[in-house]
Design a protein around this motif. Structure first.
Motif, short mmCIF file in Angstrom:
data_model
loop_
_atom_site.label_atom_id
_atom_site.label_comp_id
_atom_site.label_asym_id
_atom_site.label_seq_id
_atom_site.Cartn_x
_atom_site.Cartn_y
_atom_site.Cartn_z
N SER A 63 0.93 -1.11 0.06
CA SER A 63 0.05 0.11 0.02
C SER A 63 0.90 1.45 0.02
O SER A 63 0.47 2.03 0.57
N THR A 64 2.08 1.15 -0.79
CA THR A 64 3.01 2.18 -0.73
C THR A 64 3.36 2.51 -2.13
O THR A 64 3.70 1.73 -2.99
N ILE A 65 3.57 3.82 -2.57
CA ILE A 65 3.89 4.27 -3.74
C ILE A 65 5.47 5.14 -3.57
O ILE A 65 5.45 5.94 -2.70
N GLY A 66 6.33 4.67 -4.31
CA GLY A 66 7.52 5.28 -4.12
C GLY A 66 7.67 6.61 -4.98
O GLY A 66 7.46 6.57 -6.16
N ILE A 67 8.53 7.50 -4.67
CA ILE A 67 8.96 8.76 -5.28
C ILE A 67 10.17 9.37 -4.83
O ILE A 67 10.23 9.64 -3.91
N LEU A 114 15.00 1.99 -6.81
CA LEU A 114 13.65 1.61 -7.06
C LEU A 114 13.68 -0.04 -6.92
O LEU A 114 12.69 -0.60 -6.58
N SER A 115 14.77 -0.55 -7.41
CA SER A 115 14.92 -2.07 -7.59
C SER A 115 15.02 -2.67 -6.13
O SER A 115 14.29 -3.80 -5.99
N GLU A 116 15.71 -2.00 -5.45
CA GLU A 116 15.74 -2.24 -3.77
C GLU A 116 14.47 -2.43 -3.33
O GLU A 116 13.93 -3.42 -2.62
N LEU A 117 13.59 -1.32 -3.46
CA LEU A 117 12.45 -1.17 -2.76
C LEU A 117 11.43 -2.24 -3.48
O LEU A 117 10.62 -2.83 -2.73
N TRP A 118 11.13 -2.40 -5.01
CA TRP A 118 10.46 -3.49 -5.36
C TRP A 118 10.79 -4.54 -5.02
O TRP A 118 10.11 -5.69 -4.64
N GLU A 119 12.08 -5.17 -4.92
CA GLU A 119 12.58 -6.45 -4.57
C GLU A 119 12.26 -6.73 -3.10
O GLU A 119 11.94 -7.83 -2.91
N GLY A 145 9.22 -5.26 -14.11
CA GLY A 145 8.08 -5.42 -14.00
C GLY A 145 7.48 -4.49 -12.88
O GLY A 145 6.40 -4.81 -12.35
N LEU A 146 8.06 -3.38 -12.62
CA LEU A 146 7.45 -2.51 -11.67
C LEU A 146 6.50 -1.50 -12.10
O LEU A 146 6.73 -0.77 -13.24
N PRO A 147 5.19 -1.63 -11.75
CA PRO A 147 4.08 -0.44 -12.31
C PRO A 147 4.67 0.77 -11.79
O PRO A 147 5.13 1.25 -10.78
N PHE A 148 4.45 1.83 -12.79
CA PHE A 148 5.01 3.15 -12.71
C PHE A 148 4.43 3.99 -13.54
O PHE A 148 3.56 3.52 -14.54
#
Length: 334
Positions: A63-67, A114-119, A145-148
């Motif tokens: 339930s988190t979106i990164g920016i 971003l890769s670190e957060l997604w993985e 495969g990260l939605p953005f």
């Protein structure tokens, strides 16, 4: 007390899979109308609570979106992005989502973070800003495969007719067309103060000025500078020394506008100057500027990522003409 109906109960009643129920709740446009109607009828019949279901569907989500938080550079620039980050955080919270703000100095650092957060399953999606031509982040995130979604159009092959990812942008050309039309009220010679060519955003803003000048049969010169007040002041001073004559100036940013005003003051000239970004500096100094409406950008970003009322990440399908939102800015006249 009777047990509250679950997603599985709805699926069994409608004769569909649990995933189909999830799709109806979060991405209804991908479900066939007859199937969707069956699921909705099952929801009504069982008295199923939509928000309780959404929470269960999020059990494996962050339930988190990164920016990314851009490096602080001081000065006038950066105000619009700050407003956007504030607005997206507020609107995401209203949908039960959180924003994870991270720091990165370069594109490479941003992609690694971003890769670190997604993985690590710390984010469900990402928002990228400051897009540029042939932006390497697009291909990298697709491969991950990260939605953005991006705040800023891709400035490449991926655009409106053949979209490769979701994007929201401000219609810069529309803003400078309005600014130029207003400036032409002061005379038939309106010049443009812009950035060096090659910037998608800067070229787009210059295009609006050119279109307005051409439509009016007017004239106009062009001055360029990097986006800093000292450089803008020096470039405008040099242009005036070289004989620039104009009735008004339309600028690609408020930083350029402030530099132009300083140079005009040095030369004891009083000309209308119109900026772009409508920063607090424009309000304080009293010059007209184009308002980008970053709060509207934030609303559009979440709608493309989550649907009009959704509370989980469910990106819109990539279809021509509907995978983007172009926000029309507003000229604030002072």
């Amino acid at each position: 007390m009777a047990k509250a109906p679950t997603v599985e109960d709805v699926a069994a009643h409608a004769g569909v899979s649990r995933q189909t129920v999830s799709n109806v709740l979060n991405t209804p446009d991908i479900v066939r109308p007859a199937t969707k109607q069956r699921v909705l009828e099952a929801i009504d019949a069982l008295g199923y609570r939509r928000h309780a279901a959404a929470r269960r569907l999020r059990l494996r989500r962050s339930s988190t979106i990164g920016i990314r938080l851009d490096p602080y550079v001081g000065g006038i620039s950066g105000v619009v992005l700050d407003r956007f980050v504030h607005a997206i955080t507020e609107h995401a919270s209203e949908r039960g989502m959180r924003m994870l703000v991270y720091a990165a100095r370069t594109t490479e650092e941003e992609l690694a973070r971003l890769s670190e957060l997604w993985e690590g399953s710390e984010i469900d999606a990402a928002i990228i800003t400051g897009t540029f031509r042939d932006d390497p982040r697009v291909g990298h995130l697709d491969a991950e495969g990260l939605p953005f979604i991006s705040f800023g159009r891709p400035w490449g092959d991926d655009d409106i007719a053949d979209p490769l990812h979701l994007w929201v942008d401000v219609d810069g050309a529309s803003g400078t067309r309005a600014a130029t039309a207003h400036a032409l009220g002061f005379g038939g010679h309106v010049s443009f103060f812009g950035w060096p060519p090659g910037s998608g955003t800067g070229d787009d803003r210059e295009r609006g000025w050119r279109e307005a000048i051409s439509a009016a049969g007017a004239r106009g010169g062009r001055v360029i500078a990097e986006d800093s007040v000292p450089e803008a002041r020096a470039s405008m001073a040099a242009a005036l020394d070289d004989g620039l004559v104009t009735d008004a100036l339309v600028c690609a940013s408020d930083s350029l506008a402030v530099g132009a005003l300083l140079a005009l003051g040095d030369a004891r000239l009083d000309l209308p100057v119109i900026g772009f970004d409508n920063t607090p500096t424009a309000e304080a100094l009293g010059f007209s500027s184009v308002e980008q409406r970053p709060e509207d950008v934030a609303t559009a970003v979440l709608e493309l990522l989550m649907g009009p009322t959704g509370d989980v990440v469910a990106p819109r399908r990539l279809e021509s003409g509907s995978a983007h939102a172009l926000i029309t800015p507003e000229l604030i006249v002072r």
